[in-house]
Design an enzyme around this catalytic site. Structure first.
Site, PDB file in Angstrom:
ATOM      1  CG  ASP A  12      -1.907   1.093   1.254  1.00 30.43           C
ATOM      2  OD1 ASP A  12      -2.462   1.411   0.191  1.00 30.43           O
ATOM      3  OD2 ASP A  12      -2.138   1.671   2.335  1.00 30.43           O
ATOM      4  CG  ASP A  14      -1.945   7.513   0.761  1.00 30.29           C
ATOM      5  OD1 ASP A  14      -1.021   8.332   0.641  1.00 30.29           O
ATOM      6  OD2 ASP A  14      -2.862   7.383  -0.070  1.00 30.29           O
ATOM      7  CG  ASP A 208      -2.154   1.925   6.486  1.00 30.91           C
ATOM      8  OD1 ASP A 208      -2.409   1.606   5.303  1.00 30.91           O
ATOM      9  OD2 ASP A 208      -2.715   2.881   7.057  1.00 30.91           O
TER      10      ASP A 208
END
Length: 268
Positions: A12, A14, A208
């Site tokens: 990922d 961000d 995250d």
């Protein structure tokens, strides 16, 4: 059972590599280690606003040099899905350049006259007129697609409504729900694997968020690594009915493993 060696990495963007425009420590070294090891990789994002070229420039401004071809967005995954489902179709699009460019590239025609699909993506300037048109077209029978289900997104001034929130508005008005392409749909992972010609058993997904990155990786058959530099905090992991393969503090903890070629181990 011994895990097969890791050949491919998905990550990922961000919360893993950057916070807005600020690089997360270790992100630059991680990407450079991947390139130096000649391992195939993709940076994934549910954001459909920007083209891969735009995102490459944004990451480069943060000191992270990701090749354009190594960026995979929900807009690209949406375009790939539509090209397979209904080649050379038509769509009414609520979104920005990342989405319209991806659809133009697969030969789609943008129209508000009896389109095959209404395709909803993310934009910083949702138009009430455009949303009203989308509602009327969906009510009239256009198939409803959305790039991702994220209800909100960050900005320098605070939270912004995102694709999921506007999709809910259209769904409430029409009684029809969209098919979401991006995470947590494992289709996003499958499309990334296909782009790399990779196998799920030799691929790791880093994210995250337990409710998007980790579950979509798990459902696609990948090993998963949760970093705690973004949305999901360490104490929240045990509240979910599924677990990542491993939890680490940040992307920096994986640099040595890329250089050494080791595979993520199970959560202790």
């Amino acid at each position: 059972m011994t895990s097969r060696p890791v050949e491919t990495w998905l990550t990922d963007m961000d919360g893993v590599l950057v916070h807005e425009e600020v690089p997360i420590p270790g992100a630059q070294e991680f990407i450079e280690a991947l390139k130096a090891s000649d391992r195939r990789f993709l940076v994934l994002t549910n954001n459909s606003i920007f083209t891969p070229r735009d995102l490459r420039a944004r990451l480069l401004g943060s000191g992270i040099d990701v090749p354009e071809e190594a960026i995979w967005t929900s807009a690209l995954a949406t375009a790939q899905f539509l090209a397979e489902q209904r080649p050379h179709g038509t769509a009414y699009v609520v979104g920005e350049a990342g989405l319209t460019t991806a659809l133009h590239d697969i030969g789609y025609v943008m129209t508000d006259r009896d389109p095959d699909y209404v395709v909803l993506g993310e934009t910083r300037t949702y138009s009430f007129e455009a949303i009203t048109r989308a509602i009327r077209l969906v009510a009239a029978g256009a198939r409803f697609i959305a790039t991702n289900p994220d209800p909100s997104g960050p900005s320098q001034h605070g939270m912004l409504p995102a694709t999921g929130s506007v999709a809910a508005l259209i769904s409430t008005a029409t009684g029809r729900t969209p098919y979401f392409i991006g995470k947590p749909n494992p289709l996003m992972m499958r499309s990334a694997l296909n782009r790399l010609e990779a196998h799920s058993e030799t691929t790791v997904m880093i994210g995250d968020r337990m409710d998007t990155d980790i579950i979509s990786g798990l459902e696609a058959g990948l090993r998963t690594v949760l970093v705690t530099t973004g949305s999901t905090r360490p104490e929240q992991v045990e509240t979910f009915p599924y677990r990542p393969t491993r939890v680490v503090d940040s992307i920096a903890d994986l640099v040595a493993e890329i250089e050494g070629g080791s595979a993520p181990t199970a959560v202790p």
